[in-house]
Every structure is written in structure tokens, then in C-alpha cells.
Design a protein around this motif. Sequence first.
Motif, PDB file in Angstrom:
ATOM      1  N   PRO A 180       1.117  -1.033  -0.524  1.00 58.48           N
ATOM      2  CA  PRO A 180      -0.180  -0.117  -0.477  1.00 58.48           C
ATOM      3  C   PRO A 180       0.748   1.172   0.288  1.00 58.48           C
ATOM      4  O   PRO A 180       1.930   1.357   0.799  1.00 58.48           O
ATOM      5  N   PHE A 181       0.578   2.441  -0.424  1.00 57.29           N
ATOM      6  CA  PHE A 181       1.205   3.464  -0.109  1.00 57.29           C
ATOM      7  C   PHE A 181       0.072   4.491   0.655  1.00 57.29           C
ATOM      8  O   PHE A 181      -1.497   4.322   0.375  1.00 57.29           O
ATOM      9  N   GLY A 182       0.594   5.879   0.279  1.00 59.08           N
ATOM     10  CA  GLY A 182      -0.450   6.369   1.243  1.00 59.08           C
ATOM     11  C   GLY A 182       0.061   7.377   2.005  1.00 59.08           C
ATOM     12  O   GLY A 182       0.025   6.442   3.402  1.00 59.08           O
ATOM     13  N   GLN A 183       0.201   8.657   2.986  1.00 57.20           N
ATOM     14  CA  GLN A 183       0.150   8.994   4.017  1.00 57.20           C
ATOM     15  C   GLN A 183      -0.940  10.034   4.510  1.00 57.20           C
ATOM     16  O   GLN A 183      -1.609   9.954   5.706  1.00 57.20           O
ATOM     17  N   ALA A 184      -2.071  10.218   3.522  1.00 60.89           N
ATOM     18  CA  ALA A 184      -3.691  10.200   4.267  1.00 60.89           C
ATOM     19  C   ALA A 184      -4.597   9.087   5.195  1.00 60.89           C
ATOM     20  O   ALA A 184      -5.552   9.018   4.619  1.00 60.89           O
ATOM     21  N   VAL A 185      -3.975   9.110   6.013  1.00 61.00           N
ATOM     22  CA  VAL A 185      -4.868   7.271   6.805  1.00 61.00           C
ATOM     23  C   VAL A 185      -4.720   8.001   8.130  1.00 61.00           C
ATOM     24  O   VAL A 185      -4.464   8.751   8.520  1.00 61.00           O
ATOM     25  N   PHE A 186      -6.038   7.781   8.422  1.00 57.67           N
ATOM     26  CA  PHE A 186      -6.485   7.227   9.565  1.00 57.67           C
ATOM     27  C   PHE A 186      -5.895   7.156  11.079  1.00 57.67           C
ATOM     28  O   PHE A 186      -6.025   5.932  10.400  1.00 57.67           O
ATOM     29  N   LYS A 187      -5.852   7.720  11.935  1.00 54.93           N
ATOM     30  CA  LYS A 187      -5.216   7.411  12.812  1.00 54.93           C
ATOM     31  C   LYS A 187      -6.365   7.595  14.559  1.00 54.93           C
ATOM     32  O   LYS A 187      -6.473   8.511  14.337  1.00 54.93           O
ATOM     33  N   PRO A 188      -6.631   6.624  14.556  1.00 56.01           N
ATOM     34  CA  PRO A 188      -7.995   6.087  15.076  1.00 56.01           C
ATOM     35  C   PRO A 188      -7.298   6.377  16.903  1.00 56.01           C
ATOM     36  O   PRO A 188      -7.668   7.464  17.558  1.00 56.01           O
TER      37      PRO A 188
ATOM     38  N   ARG B 188      -8.152  25.449   0.708  1.00 57.61           N
ATOM     39  CA  ARG B 188      -8.162  26.983   1.148  1.00 57.61           C
ATOM     40  C   ARG B 188      -9.181  26.839   1.903  1.00 57.61           C
ATOM     41  O   ARG B 188      -8.929  27.795   2.899  1.00 57.61           O
ATOM     42  N   GLY B 189     -10.071  26.690   1.617  1.00 56.74           N
ATOM     43  CA  GLY B 189     -11.595  27.063   2.896  1.00 56.74           C
ATOM     44  C   GLY B 189     -11.343  27.280   4.045  1.00 56.74           C
ATOM     45  O   GLY B 189     -11.624  27.367   5.128  1.00 56.74           O
ATOM     46  N   LEU B 190     -11.087  25.590   4.079  1.00 57.84           N
ATOM     47  CA  LEU B 190     -10.546  25.334   5.410  1.00 57.84           C
ATOM     48  C   LEU B 190      -9.938  25.419   6.740  1.00 57.84           C
ATOM     49  O   LEU B 190      -9.470  26.478   7.742  1.00 57.84           O
ATOM     50  N   VAL B 191      -8.567  26.376   5.425  1.00 59.04           N
ATOM     51  CA  VAL B 191      -7.457  26.784   6.665  1.00 59.04           C
ATOM     52  C   VAL B 191      -8.084  28.407   6.307  1.00 59.04           C
ATOM     53  O   VAL B 191      -8.029  28.851   7.972  1.00 59.04           O
ATOM     54  N   LEU B 192      -8.182  28.806   5.228  1.00 55.18           N
ATOM     55  CA  LEU B 192      -8.768  30.406   6.074  1.00 55.18           C
ATOM     56  C   LEU B 192      -9.395  30.768   6.534  1.00 55.18           C
ATOM     57  O   LEU B 192      -9.533  31.303   7.187  1.00 55.18           O
ATOM     58  N   GLN B 193     -11.060  30.426   5.776  1.00 60.91           N
ATOM     59  CA  GLN B 193     -11.864  30.871   6.311  1.00 60.91           C
ATOM     60  C   GLN B 193     -12.442  30.085   8.470  1.00 60.91           C
ATOM     61  O   GLN B 193     -12.557  30.704   8.986  1.00 60.91           O
ATOM     62  N   GLY B 194     -11.590  28.878   7.572  1.00 64.04           N
ATOM     63  CA  GLY B 194     -12.133  27.558   8.934  1.00 64.04           C
ATOM     64  C   GLY B 194     -10.798  27.690  10.230  1.00 64.04           C
ATOM     65  O   GLY B 194     -11.189  26.950  11.347  1.00 64.04           O
ATOM     66  N   LYS B 195      -9.767  28.857   9.587  1.00 66.99           N
ATOM     67  CA  LYS B 195      -8.449  28.607  10.413  1.00 66.99           C
ATOM     68  C   LYS B 195      -8.120  26.834  10.606  1.00 66.99           C
ATOM     69  O   LYS B 195      -7.653  27.047  12.213  1.00 66.99           O
ATOM     70  N   LEU B 196      -8.468  25.827   9.911  1.00 69.58           N
ATOM     71  CA  LEU B 196      -8.005  24.772  10.571  1.00 69.58           C
ATOM     72  C   LEU B 196      -6.637  24.537  10.341  1.00 69.58           C
ATOM     73  O   LEU B 196      -6.181  25.109   8.911  1.00 69.58           O
ATOM     74  N   SER B 197      -5.883  24.156  11.423  1.00 67.89           N
ATOM     75  CA  SER B 197      -4.228  23.912  10.392  1.00 67.89           C
ATOM     76  C   SER B 197      -4.078  23.084   9.483  1.00 67.89           C
ATOM     77  O   SER B 197      -4.364  21.942   9.481  1.00 67.89           O
ATOM     78  N   PRO B 198      -3.486  23.376   8.589  1.00 71.07           N
ATOM     79  CA  PRO B 198      -3.460  22.658   7.559  1.00 71.07           C
ATOM     80  C   PRO B 198      -2.474  20.833   8.199  1.00 71.07           C
ATOM     81  O   PRO B 198      -2.132  20.131   7.166  1.00 71.07           O
ATOM     82  N   THR B 199      -2.065  21.009   9.241  1.00 70.12           N
ATOM     83  CA  THR B 199      -1.622  19.450  10.045  1.00 70.12           C
ATOM     84  C   THR B 199      -2.422  18.991  10.045  1.00 70.12           C
ATOM     85  O   THR B 199      -2.647  17.744  10.533  1.00 70.12           O
ATOM     86  N   CYS B 200      -3.791  19.365  10.058  1.00 72.57           N
ATOM     87  CA  CYS B 200      -4.654  18.458  10.554  1.00 72.57           C
ATOM     88  C   CYS B 200      -5.672  18.249   9.241  1.00 72.57           C
ATOM     89  O   CYS B 200      -7.326  17.921   9.235  1.00 72.57           O
ATOM     90  N   ILE B 201      -5.378  18.692   8.085  1.00 72.42           N
ATOM     91  CA  ILE B 201      -6.071  18.233   7.051  1.00 72.42           C
ATOM     92  C   ILE B 201      -4.639  16.713   6.252  1.00 72.42           C
ATOM     93  O   ILE B 201      -3.747  17.567   5.934  1.00 72.42           O
ATOM     94  N   SER B 202      -6.040  16.002   5.620  1.00 73.54           N
ATOM     95  CA  SER B 202      -4.811  14.992   4.992  1.00 73.54           C
ATOM     96  C   SER B 202      -5.637  14.577   3.285  1.00 73.54           C
ATOM     97  O   SER B 202      -6.287  15.008   3.315  1.00 73.54           O
ATOM     98  N   TYR B 203      -4.572  14.436   2.463  1.00 77.70           N
ATOM     99  CA  TYR B 203      -5.693  14.151   1.233  1.00 77.70           C
ATOM    100  C   TYR B 203      -3.834  13.802   0.470  1.00 77.70           C
ATOM    101  O   TYR B 203      -2.820  13.824   0.918  1.00 77.70           O
ATOM    102  N   ASP B 204      -4.171  12.963  -0.534  1.00 75.98           N
ATOM    103  CA  ASP B 204      -3.105  12.113  -1.460  1.00 75.98           C
ATOM    104  C   ASP B 204      -3.527  12.925  -3.043  1.00 75.98           C
ATOM    105  O   ASP B 204      -4.685  12.875  -2.992  1.00 75.98           O
ATOM    106  N   LYS B 205      -2.816  13.069  -3.198  1.00 80.62           N
ATOM    107  CA  LYS B 205      -2.640  14.233  -4.388  1.00 80.62           C
ATOM    108  C   LYS B 205      -2.655  12.882  -5.956  1.00 80.62           C
ATOM    109  O   LYS B 205      -1.592  12.710  -6.489  1.00 80.62           O
ATOM    110  N   PHE B 206      -3.339  12.036  -6.401  1.00 82.41           N
ATOM    111  CA  PHE B 206      -3.558  11.038  -7.609  1.00 82.41           C
ATOM    112  C   PHE B 206      -4.863  11.844  -8.118  1.00 82.41           C
ATOM    113  O   PHE B 206      -5.221  10.421  -9.162  1.00 82.41           O
ATOM    114  N   ASN B 207      -5.438  11.724  -8.121  1.00 79.49           N
ATOM    115  CA  ASN B 207      -6.863  12.406  -8.929  1.00 79.49           C
ATOM    116  C   ASN B 207      -6.988  12.335 -10.411  1.00 79.49           C
ATOM    117  O   ASN B 207      -5.592  13.851 -10.208  1.00 79.49           O
TER     118      ASN B 207
END
Length: 346
Positions: A194-202, A327-346
Motif C-alpha cells: 500500500p501507498f499513501g500518507q492520508a491515513v486515518f489515525k484513531p 483553502r477554505g478550511l485553512v483561511l475561513q475555518g482556521k484549521l491547521s494544515p497539519t489537521c488536513i490530509s489528502y493524497d494527490k493522485f486523482n
Amino acid sequence: MKITIHSRNERHEFEADEGQSLLMAGLSRGYALPYACASGTCGSCSARLTAGKVEDLWSDAPGKKSTAKADEILLCQCAPRGDCEIELKQSVARVAPEEVLPFAANGTVTRWELLTHDVASWEIELQEPMNYQAGQFVLLATPGLSGYRAYSIVNHERDSCRLELLIKRKPGGGLSEAYFGANQVGTAVRVMGPFGQAVFKPSLQKNLLCIAGGSGVAGMMSILSHAQELDYFWDRTGAVFFGVRSMRDTFFLERLAGFTRAARGGLDVTICISDESVSLDVAHQYPGLAFTRGFVHEVALKQMAGRLSDVHAFLAGPPPAVDAAMRGLVLQGKLSPTCISYDKFN
Ligand code: FES
């Protein structure tokens, strides 16, 4: 073949097998080389080849726009032709012992189902079990078609040989276009992962926010399956926003409704339809789901306003929608980028 990596003040050495990409050679031996898509599209694995020769596995790889200089290569699209020396800007850590290292396995398609006019579900039986984390993806190749493509894993099972993948039809998209021609049961496949770092960490114990467009919902299904196994939503909350263009593009509604029932009030799922009105018939069919008209990132940002504390967000889908949500989560929602996960392959 011996591969030597120079990164900052470190030097690492590992072996590579014949035909194996430099990325796969390093990852499978426990070196956390930089990557995102693992399939030649993002450019995250660019590096300098300072000695030796490599074979280019995909001459038109879109990720090459990140390799402007003649000695720059994509680690995921080059196989060594002998001993090589590579220079990386990033430092290279050893993979944590508890993490599953990617490997290659043969498999067979055991189930094939058209979910919509342009999304199909595949079940693959591997010849050996693959453990993976919810949110990860694999690379898939079939005989007769060159190269590998990345697909998120839909299910979440330990020590299982069964993988469920979503295949999105992309006109001119090589593998996926060919896959839509006929029932694929019995097709032999080669799987790497498997690959990818956007994983659920309970263990982080965060509330979950999933924003997915189209087939990007695949990885969210795996995360929800894992959360359900753990009864995660008994003291945490979950909000899923699944965006499609029209009602005919919806799928997995029964399964999503099942997740909400199992979560006993801890999980909300909203289906966002961007290009047409919501069909009330369908909405009545799935009382556990909310349906609304709008772009998925806009609906999610509006509905989550003021509810983003202690949240970890997972984003997936077409890159413009992922970028807009980010952008919206960081700028409007003030969510830290460290609290956002995604993988770029779509
Ligand atoms: Fe190699 Fe994306 S181009 S990881």
C-alpha cells in the motif's frame, strides 16, 4: 543493483531489483523516500541522478514538469540500469517498524460492477494478504496495458487478500477506459502497495471531516469502515460530504446510510449535488442521509462553520475541488494544515 541516496548530510544504501522503480525499491526496504501519487503525476518524488543510468518508465509522465534540469528524474518513474547515486533535498527517515512496507503481488478480478455510467467497482483477490491503513491506495496494472495507475482502497480488512477498488472512467485514461469495455472478472492484475500518507489515525481521537468528490469517496469508505469497527463515533463525531454532479452520479448511498445507522447519531452524511435539483424520491429512500444542492466544498465549509475545533479533515476528489476545500478550511475555518490530509493522485 546498489542505490545510494545522499540527502542533506545523510547517506543511505539499498538494493533495487531488475525493473523496479527507484521509489518502490526504497519504500519496500523501509526508506521513507518522498512521494505522493507514486504514479508519475504529481512530481513530489523528483530527485537528481548524480551517477549511473536509469530507464525511463513513462516518458510523458505529467510529474516531469517538476524536473526542469537534465539530471532531474522522478523516482517513481525510473528503474536503475546498474548502480546509481541519487541526491535529494529532503532528509530520508526510516519507516516506523509498525508500518506495512509496500510490495508487489499478483491478483485476479473476482467481482466487477458498474455503479454509475462512469464508476465501476472491482474486487481483487490477491495471492497474498495485504495489510494497509484506511485511506491508503494501491497501484494497479493489467497485461497488455503499459504502466500503473493509482486507486484508493474502499474496504478495510486485516490480513485479507480481498481489495475493493473504484475505477473512474476517464476518456483517454488508458487503464480505466479499457476497464469499462466489458465485465472484467477473471482479469489478471499486478498490484503494488500500500501507498499513501492520508491515513486515518484513531489514536489521535479527533472528530472526522471527510470531503470527497466523485470516486474520491473510495478512501472515505475505508476510513468509515475502520471507524465503524472501532465504534469510533460513540464519543467522537463524523461529518461526510460527498459531492457529485447529478443524481445519476450517486452511488454507495445504501452503504453510507448503513454507516450512519451504525454510528447511532455520531455521524452525518450529506450528499451534495452541484448541477441539478435533488430528487425527493431518492432523498426519501435514504432517511439517514441529507441531500442538498451545491458544490461539495462550499456546502461543507458552510455547514462546518464554527464546528472545526478538534477536527481532522480528509479531502479527496478532483484537484480543483481539493484545493478549494483546503483553502477554505485553512483561511475561513482556521484549521491547521497539519489537521488536513489528502493524497494527490486523482
Ligand atoms: Fe512520483 Fe508523484 S510523480 S510520486
